[in-house]
Motif scaffolding. Structure first.
Motif, PDB file in Angstrom:
ATOM      1  N   LYS A 243       3.390 -12.092  -6.663  1.00 55.83           N
ATOM      2  CA  LYS A 243       2.138 -12.693  -7.121  1.00 55.83           C
ATOM      3  C   LYS A 243       1.483 -11.783  -8.132  1.00 55.83           C
ATOM      4  O   LYS A 243       1.102 -10.654  -7.805  1.00 55.83           O
ATOM      5  CB  LYS A 243       1.200 -12.932  -5.930  1.00 55.83           C
ATOM      6  CG  LYS A 243      -0.121 -13.594  -6.309  1.00 55.83           C
ATOM      7  CD  LYS A 243      -1.001 -13.792  -5.082  1.00 55.83           C
ATOM      8  CE  LYS A 243      -2.336 -14.419  -5.453  1.00 55.83           C
ATOM      9  NZ  LYS A 243      -3.217 -14.566  -4.261  1.00 55.83           N
TER      10      LYS A 243
ATOM     11  N   ARG B 255       0.839  -8.043  -2.822  1.00 55.38           N
ATOM     12  CA  ARG B 255      -0.211  -9.030  -3.089  1.00 55.38           C
ATOM     13  C   ARG B 255       0.175 -10.401  -2.546  1.00 55.38           C
ATOM     14  O   ARG B 255      -0.675 -11.152  -2.041  1.00 55.38           O
ATOM     15  CB  ARG B 255      -0.466  -9.096  -4.599  1.00 55.38           C
ATOM     16  CG  ARG B 255      -1.812  -9.660  -5.004  1.00 55.38           C
ATOM     17  CD  ARG B 255      -1.989  -9.594  -6.504  1.00 55.38           C
ATOM     18  NE  ARG B 255      -2.036  -8.222  -6.976  1.00 55.38           N
ATOM     19  CZ  ARG B 255      -1.170  -7.694  -7.840  1.00 55.38           C
ATOM     20  NH1 ARG B 255      -0.183  -8.432  -8.328  1.00 55.38           N
ATOM     21  NH2 ARG B 255      -1.283  -6.446  -8.223  1.00 55.38           N
TER      22      ARG B 255
ATOM     23  N   ALA C 194       3.637  -3.906  -6.163  1.00 50.64           N
ATOM     24  CA  ALA C 194       2.254  -4.357  -5.996  1.00 50.64           C
ATOM     25  C   ALA C 194       2.182  -5.877  -5.924  1.00 50.64           C
ATOM     26  O   ALA C 194       1.412  -6.442  -5.130  1.00 50.64           O
ATOM     27  CB  ALA C 194       1.395  -3.836  -7.147  1.00 50.64           C
TER      28      ALA C 194
ATOM     29  N   ARG D 166      -1.609 -10.858 -10.843  1.00 49.42           N
ATOM     30  CA  ARG D 166      -3.063 -10.933 -10.672  1.00 49.42           C
ATOM     31  C   ARG D 166      -3.594 -12.264 -11.185  1.00 49.42           C
ATOM     32  O   ARG D 166      -3.086 -12.838 -12.097  1.00 49.42           O
ATOM     33  CB  ARG D 166      -3.737  -9.785 -11.439  1.00 49.42           C
ATOM     34  CG  ARG D 166      -3.460  -8.437 -10.775  1.00 49.42           C
ATOM     35  CD  ARG D 166      -4.355  -7.366 -11.361  1.00 49.42           C
ATOM     36  NE  ARG D 166      -4.092  -6.090 -10.739  1.00 49.42           N
ATOM     37  CZ  ARG D 166      -4.624  -5.682  -9.589  1.00 49.42           C
ATOM     38  NH1 ARG D 166      -5.453  -6.478  -8.962  1.00 49.42           N
ATOM     39  NH2 ARG D 166      -4.342  -4.503  -9.086  1.00 49.42           N
TER      40      ARG D 166
ATOM     41  N   HIS E  39      -8.835   0.176   2.364  1.00 51.23           N
ATOM     42  CA  HIS E  39      -8.139   0.363   1.100  1.00 51.23           C
ATOM     43  C   HIS E  39      -6.701   0.817   1.361  1.00 51.23           C
ATOM     44  O   HIS E  39      -6.469   1.691   2.203  1.00 51.23           O
ATOM     45  CB  HIS E  39      -8.853   1.398   0.234  1.00 51.23           C
ATOM     46  CG  HIS E  39     -10.324   1.154   0.098  1.00 51.23           C
ATOM     47  ND1 HIS E  39     -10.834   0.031  -0.531  1.00 51.23           N
ATOM     48  CD2 HIS E  39     -11.387   1.876   0.526  1.00 51.23           C
ATOM     49  CE1 HIS E  39     -12.153   0.079  -0.493  1.00 51.23           C
ATOM     50  NE2 HIS E  39     -12.512   1.185   0.152  1.00 51.23           N
TER      51      HIS E  39
ATOM     52  N   GLU F 265      -3.963  -6.279  -1.024  1.00 53.86           N
ATOM     53  CA  GLU F 265      -4.314  -5.711  -2.326  1.00 53.86           C
ATOM     54  C   GLU F 265      -4.148  -4.195  -2.261  1.00 53.86           C
ATOM     55  O   GLU F 265      -4.549  -3.575  -1.273  1.00 53.86           O
ATOM     56  CB  GLU F 265      -5.750  -6.057  -2.693  1.00 53.86           C
ATOM     57  CG  GLU F 265      -5.952  -7.525  -3.064  1.00 53.86           C
ATOM     58  CD  GLU F 265      -5.236  -7.897  -4.362  1.00 53.86           C
ATOM     59  OE1 GLU F 265      -5.034  -6.991  -5.203  1.00 53.86           O
ATOM     60  OE2 GLU F 265      -4.894  -9.079  -4.527  1.00 53.86           O
ATOM     61  N   VAL F 266      -3.561  -3.629  -3.292  1.00 61.17           N
ATOM     62  CA  VAL F 266      -3.252  -2.202  -3.251  1.00 61.17           C
ATOM     63  C   VAL F 266      -3.875  -1.472  -4.435  1.00 61.17           C
ATOM     64  O   VAL F 266      -4.162  -2.067  -5.478  1.00 61.17           O
ATOM     65  CB  VAL F 266      -1.722  -1.965  -3.247  1.00 61.17           C
ATOM     66  CG1 VAL F 266      -1.083  -2.609  -2.033  1.00 61.17           C
ATOM     67  CG2 VAL F 266      -1.079  -2.468  -4.543  1.00 61.17           C
TER      68      VAL F 266
END
Length: 243
Positions: free
Chosen positions: A241, A188, A184, A243, A170, A193-194
């Motif tokens: 990018k 991405r 973010a 989601r 993570h 992924e953060v």
């Protein structure tokens, strides 16, 4: 420059309605972008999807904190002794990284940030944030410094390469709320992924301060314009990018 152009225009064409309208537009527009309440409304809209990180936001497993720098200042005295300090935004982010470190006990904190202008003589923000993290109780062997990046795009690419060898599950990204959407999205875009962890900002509650033109309002508007322009630029470039 806009005020100067409008003033010259009105001076040369005093009867021109267009010139006077332009002068009024510049005056009203500049006043609005200097009012903190106006800029802060847009700032909150940009950062609306994010909230204060809690322990429940981080699933079990090995984690790492990535702290994104904002900038620092270095000054010298007459003997050549130097002192570097964080800018206010960088200070907010560093405080949040230290809080999250105590909250989730990650494997490492990556303190990321180089020098935007190599001719400025400033120290890399990653180093100045590391020094602040040490003062906040983070052990030195838990801090990794990234000092080569000049912008968020660099940070995403350089830190992604570092994370590949860490074996963490993570990634907790620490930055300002207004910056989180772009940061973010750029992480991405490079396959990382953060989990967002936004820094706390000052609360300007005085209604007089919020509604009158101030330097803070103007700076906040500059941040808003910077983020909107950055989101558009990196989206068109393919480095962002959603989601």
């Amino acid at each position: 420059m806009a005020v100067l152009a409008a003033a010259v225009w009105v001076y040369l064409r005093p009867t021109s309605r267009i010139a006077r309208a332009f002068l009024g537009f510049v005056a009203v527009g500049y006043t609005l972008v200097s009012v903190y309440a106006v800029a802060h409304t847009v700032e909150r809209w940009i950062g609306a999807p994010f909230h204060q990180l809690t322990r429940a936001d981080v699933p079990p497993g090995r984690s790492v904190i990535v702290l994104l720098g904002s900038g620092s200042y270095r000054r010298l005295d007459w003997t050549g002794t130097k002192l570097s300090v964080l800018d206010p935004i960088g200070l907010e982010r560093t405080l949040e990284a230290a809080r999250v470190y105590r909250l989730v006990e990650p494997e490492f904190i990556v303190s990321s940030g180089g020098v935007i202008d190599p001719d400025s003589g400033e120290d890399p923000a990653g180093e100045t944030m590391r020094d602040a993290l040490l003062k906040l109780g983070v052990p030195p062997d838990r801090i990794i410094v990234e000092r080569q990046s000049a912008n968020t795009g660099d940070e995403a690419q350089l830190v992604a390469a570092m994370l590949a060898s860490m074996g963490v599950q993570h990634v907790i990204l620490v930055t300002s709320a207004i910056h989180m959407r772009r940061a973010a999205g750029m992480f991405r875009a490079v396959g990382v992924e953060v989990i967002p962890a936004i820094a706390r900002q000052p609360d300007y509650l005085d209604p007089t301060f919020r509604l009158l033109p101030t330097e803070t309002g103007l700076k906040t508007s500059a941040l808003v314009v910077h983020e909107l322009a950055g989101l558009t630029y990196y989206w068109l470039k393919g480095s962002y990018k959603s989601r």
